[in-house]
Design a protein around this motif. Sequence first.
Motif, PDB file in Angstrom:
ATOM      1  N   PHE A 144       0.837  -1.205   0.000  1.00 18.57           N
ATOM      2  CA  PHE A 144       0.000   0.000   0.000  1.00 18.57           C
ATOM      3  C   PHE A 144       0.875   1.259   0.000  1.00 18.57           C
ATOM      4  O   PHE A 144       0.638   2.187  -0.776  1.00 18.57           O
ATOM      5  N   MET A 145       1.878   1.298   0.870  1.00 16.94           N
ATOM      6  CA  MET A 145       2.726   2.489   0.984  1.00 16.94           C
ATOM      7  C   MET A 145       3.498   2.768  -0.309  1.00 16.94           C
ATOM      8  O   MET A 145       3.613   3.919  -0.739  1.00 16.94           O
ATOM      9  N   VAL A 146       4.005   1.723  -0.939  1.00 16.98           N
ATOM     10  CA  VAL A 146       4.749   1.923  -2.196  1.00 16.98           C
ATOM     11  C   VAL A 146       3.775   2.277  -3.321  1.00 16.98           C
ATOM     12  O   VAL A 146       4.048   3.182  -4.120  1.00 16.98           O
ATOM     13  N   PHE A 147       2.637   1.586  -3.393  1.00 14.65           N
ATOM     14  CA  PHE A 147       1.636   1.917  -4.420  1.00 14.65           C
ATOM     15  C   PHE A 147       1.212   3.375  -4.300  1.00 14.65           C
ATOM     16  O   PHE A 147       0.998   4.048  -5.298  1.00 14.65           O
ATOM     17  N   LYS A 148       1.107   3.874  -3.064  1.00 13.58           N
ATOM     18  CA  LYS A 148       0.676   5.255  -2.840  1.00 13.58           C
ATOM     19  C   LYS A 148       1.651   6.247  -3.480  1.00 13.58           C
ATOM     20  O   LYS A 148       1.241   7.289  -3.977  1.00 13.58           O
ATOM     21  N   ARG A 149       2.940   5.893  -3.494  1.00 19.69           N
ATOM     22  CA  ARG A 149       3.948   6.756  -4.134  1.00 19.69           C
ATOM     23  C   ARG A 149       3.788   6.762  -5.657  1.00 19.69           C
ATOM     24  O   ARG A 149       4.141   7.734  -6.307  1.00 19.69           O
ATOM     25  N   VAL A 150       3.285   5.661  -6.189  1.00 17.56           N
ATOM     26  CA  VAL A 150       3.163   5.512  -7.642  1.00 17.56           C
ATOM     27  C   VAL A 150       1.827   6.048  -8.147  1.00 17.56           C
ATOM     28  O   VAL A 150       1.769   6.791  -9.127  1.00 17.56           O
ATOM     29  N   ASP A 151       0.735   5.650  -7.479  1.00 18.99           N
ATOM     30  CA  ASP A 151      -0.612   6.035  -7.916  1.00 18.99           C
ATOM     31  C   ASP A 151      -1.556   5.954  -6.714  1.00 18.99           C
ATOM     32  O   ASP A 151      -1.800   4.866  -6.202  1.00 18.99           O
ATOM     33  N   LYS A 152      -2.064   7.082  -6.282  1.00 22.02           N
ATOM     34  CA  LYS A 152      -2.905   7.115  -5.076  1.00 22.02           C
ATOM     35  C   LYS A 152      -4.162   6.254  -5.207  1.00 22.02           C
ATOM     36  O   LYS A 152      -4.567   5.594  -4.254  1.00 22.02           O
ATOM     37  N   MET A 153      -4.785   6.245  -6.382  1.00 19.10           N
ATOM     38  CA  MET A 153      -5.989   5.439  -6.560  1.00 19.10           C
ATOM     39  C   MET A 153      -5.678   3.948  -6.432  1.00 19.10           C
ATOM     40  O   MET A 153      -6.473   3.195  -5.860  1.00 19.10           O
ATOM     41  N   ALA A 154      -4.527   3.518  -6.925  1.00 19.05           N
ATOM     42  CA  ALA A 154      -4.123   2.117  -6.780  1.00 19.05           C
ATOM     43  C   ALA A 154      -3.995   1.767  -5.300  1.00 19.05           C
ATOM     44  O   ALA A 154      -4.440   0.694  -4.867  1.00 19.05           O
ATOM     45  N   ALA A 155      -3.425   2.666  -4.526  1.00 18.42           N
ATOM     46  CA  ALA A 155      -3.292   2.433  -3.085  1.00 18.42           C
ATOM     47  C   ALA A 155      -4.668   2.360  -2.430  1.00 18.42           C
ATOM     48  O   ALA A 155      -4.924   1.478  -1.601  1.00 18.42           O
ATOM     49  N   ILE A 156      -5.560   3.255  -2.812  1.00 15.54           N
ATOM     50  CA  ILE A 156      -6.918   3.266  -2.237  1.00 15.54           C
ATOM     51  C   ILE A 156      -7.628   1.946  -2.507  1.00 15.54           C
ATOM     52  O   ILE A 156      -8.371   1.446  -1.653  1.00 15.54           O
ATOM     53  N   LEU A 157      -7.382   1.348  -3.666  1.00 18.58           N
ATOM     54  CA  LEU A 157      -8.009   0.066  -4.002  1.00 18.58           C
ATOM     55  C   LEU A 157      -7.566  -1.062  -3.068  1.00 18.58           C
ATOM     56  O   LEU A 157      -8.238  -2.088  -2.971  1.00 18.58           O
ATOM     57  N   LEU A 158      -6.442  -0.885  -2.380  1.00 15.54           N
ATOM     58  CA  LEU A 158      -5.965  -1.907  -1.437  1.00 15.54           C
ATOM     59  C   LEU A 158      -6.549  -1.741  -0.039  1.00 15.54           C
ATOM     60  O   LEU A 158      -6.419  -2.644   0.795  1.00 15.54           O
ATOM     61  N   ILE A 159      -7.191  -0.619   0.248  1.00 15.69           N
ATOM     62  CA  ILE A 159      -7.725  -0.385   1.598  1.00 15.69           C
ATOM     63  C   ILE A 159      -8.768  -1.430   2.010  1.00 15.69           C
ATOM     64  O   ILE A 159      -8.695  -1.944   3.136  1.00 15.69           O
ATOM     65  N   PRO A 160      -9.716  -1.807   1.157  1.00 18.23           N
ATOM     66  CA  PRO A 160     -10.658  -2.868   1.581  1.00 18.23           C
ATOM     67  C   PRO A 160      -9.938  -4.192   1.908  1.00 18.23           C
ATOM     68  O   PRO A 160     -10.329  -4.900   2.846  1.00 18.23           O
ATOM     69  N   TYR A 161      -8.905  -4.508   1.163  1.00 17.58           N
ATOM     70  CA  TYR A 161      -8.127  -5.722   1.402  1.00 17.58           C
ATOM     71  C   TYR A 161      -7.433  -5.639   2.762  1.00 17.58           C
ATOM     72  O   TYR A 161      -7.491  -6.585   3.558  1.00 17.58           O
ATOM     73  N   LEU A 162      -6.807  -4.505   3.026  1.00 18.85           N
ATOM     74  CA  LEU A 162      -6.140  -4.314   4.309  1.00 18.85           C
ATOM     75  C   LEU A 162      -7.149  -4.403   5.459  1.00 18.85           C
ATOM     76  O   LEU A 162      -6.881  -5.034   6.493  1.00 18.85           O
ATOM     77  N   ALA A 163      -8.318  -3.821   5.264  1.00 23.80           N
ATOM     78  CA  ALA A 163      -9.366  -3.872   6.295  1.00 23.80           C
ATOM     79  C   ALA A 163      -9.850  -5.306   6.509  1.00 23.80           C
ATOM     80  O   ALA A 163     -10.012  -5.753   7.653  1.00 23.80           O
ATOM     81  N   TRP A 164     -10.083  -6.033   5.427  1.00 25.51           N
ATOM     82  CA  TRP A 164     -10.580  -7.408   5.543  1.00 25.51           C
ATOM     83  C   TRP A 164      -9.545  -8.314   6.201  1.00 25.51           C
ATOM     84  O   TRP A 164      -9.889  -9.148   7.040  1.00 25.51           O
ATOM     85  N   VAL A 165      -8.283  -8.141   5.855  1.00 22.32           N
ATOM     86  CA  VAL A 165      -7.233  -8.957   6.474  1.00 22.32           C
ATOM     87  C   VAL A 165      -7.077  -8.589   7.951  1.00 22.32           C
ATOM     88  O   VAL A 165      -6.784  -9.452   8.779  1.00 22.32           O
ATOM     89  N   SER A 166      -7.322  -7.334   8.286  1.00 18.56           N
ATOM     90  CA  SER A 166      -7.329  -6.936   9.704  1.00 18.56           C
ATOM     91  C   SER A 166      -8.444  -7.680  10.435  1.00 18.56           C
ATOM     92  O   SER A 166      -8.231  -8.247  11.517  1.00 18.56           O
ATOM     93  N   PHE A 167      -9.628  -7.681   9.846  1.00 15.99           N
ATOM     94  CA  PHE A 167     -10.758  -8.424  10.422  1.00 15.99           C
ATOM     95  C   PHE A 167     -10.432  -9.913  10.488  1.00 15.99           C
ATOM     96  O   PHE A 167     -10.701 -10.578  11.504  1.00 15.99           O
ATOM     97  N   ALA A 168      -9.854 -10.452   9.422  1.00 17.19           N
ATOM     98  CA  ALA A 168      -9.492 -11.877   9.394  1.00 17.19           C
ATOM     99  C   ALA A 168      -8.497 -12.200  10.503  1.00 17.19           C
ATOM    100  O   ALA A 168      -8.560 -13.281  11.101  1.00 17.19           O
ATOM    101  N   GLY A 169      -7.602 -11.280  10.799  1.00 17.03           N
ATOM    102  CA  GLY A 169      -6.648 -11.481  11.882  1.00 17.03           C
ATOM    103  C   GLY A 169      -7.341 -11.582  13.236  1.00 17.03           C
ATOM    104  O   GLY A 169      -7.014 -12.447  14.058  1.00 17.03           O
ATOM    105  N   ILE A 170      -8.301 -10.696  13.459  1.00 16.56           N
ATOM    106  CA  ILE A 170      -9.065 -10.727  14.714  1.00 16.56           C
ATOM    107  C   ILE A 170      -9.859 -12.034  14.798  1.00 16.56           C
ATOM    108  O   ILE A 170      -9.885 -12.693  15.844  1.00 16.56           O
ATOM    109  N   LEU A 171     -10.473 -12.411  13.692  1.00 14.26           N
ATOM    110  CA  LEU A 171     -11.247 -13.655  13.639  1.00 14.26           C
ATOM    111  C   LEU A 171     -10.345 -14.864  13.859  1.00 14.26           C
ATOM    112  O   LEU A 171     -10.662 -15.763  14.646  1.00 14.26           O
ATOM    113  N   ASN A 172      -9.205 -14.891  13.187  1.00  6.85           N
ATOM    114  CA  ASN A 172      -8.244 -15.986  13.327  1.00  6.85           C
ATOM    115  C   ASN A 172      -7.772 -16.086  14.779  1.00  6.85           C
ATOM    116  O   ASN A 172      -7.715 -17.185  15.356  1.00  6.85           O
ATOM    117  N   ALA A 173      -7.460 -14.945  15.397  1.00  2.00           N
ATOM    118  CA  ALA A 173      -7.005 -14.932  16.794  1.00  2.00           C
ATOM    119  C   ALA A 173      -8.093 -15.460  17.721  1.00  2.00           C
ATOM    120  O   ALA A 173      -7.816 -16.248  18.637  1.00  2.00           O
TER     121      ALA A 173
END
Length: 159
Positions: A123-152
């Motif tokens: 996400f951080m590197v994509f943000k340097r290249v194209d902000k919209m590309a980075a924004i497209l990763l936010i749902p993924y980051l959020a879901w994996v955060s939720f998956a981490g809580i669920l997994n724990a």
Amino acid sequence: MNQKITKILMIVATCLCVGYFSGIITKESITTWYPTLIKPSFNPPNWVFAPVWTTLYILMGVAAGVVWNKMESDRINVRKGLQFFTIQLGLNLLWSFLFFGLKNPLLALIELTLLWLMIYETFMVFKRVDKMAAILLIPYLAWVSFAGILNAAIFWLNR
């Protein structure tokens, strides 16, 4: 077809293939082992996972394709971002193997931490290249955060 669209479609197809192989790893355990686990009250119904992951794989692929299309203008960050993207995609597949294949929620949770960190770096590197590309990763980051809580929670409830 336009070369830019072709690159995006290639990465989307690659991400969907990773999702397909994750599904193969997951399929048997979803009907045998997974139902035997104690799950937290916030565990989504099984039918939610396939459409969520399909959407996330498409968004991830579009993001990476957009970044790939910037190779001429920012070669160093594009290469670095795509390397991180490839690593996180491999870790994404590995999680399914650890959790559902090996039936090891603790090992999967440890690996999920690495996955989350790699998604964040991507996400951080994509943000340097194209902000919209980075924004497209936010749902993924959020879901994996939720998956981490669920997994724990699943690990904790079934230890």
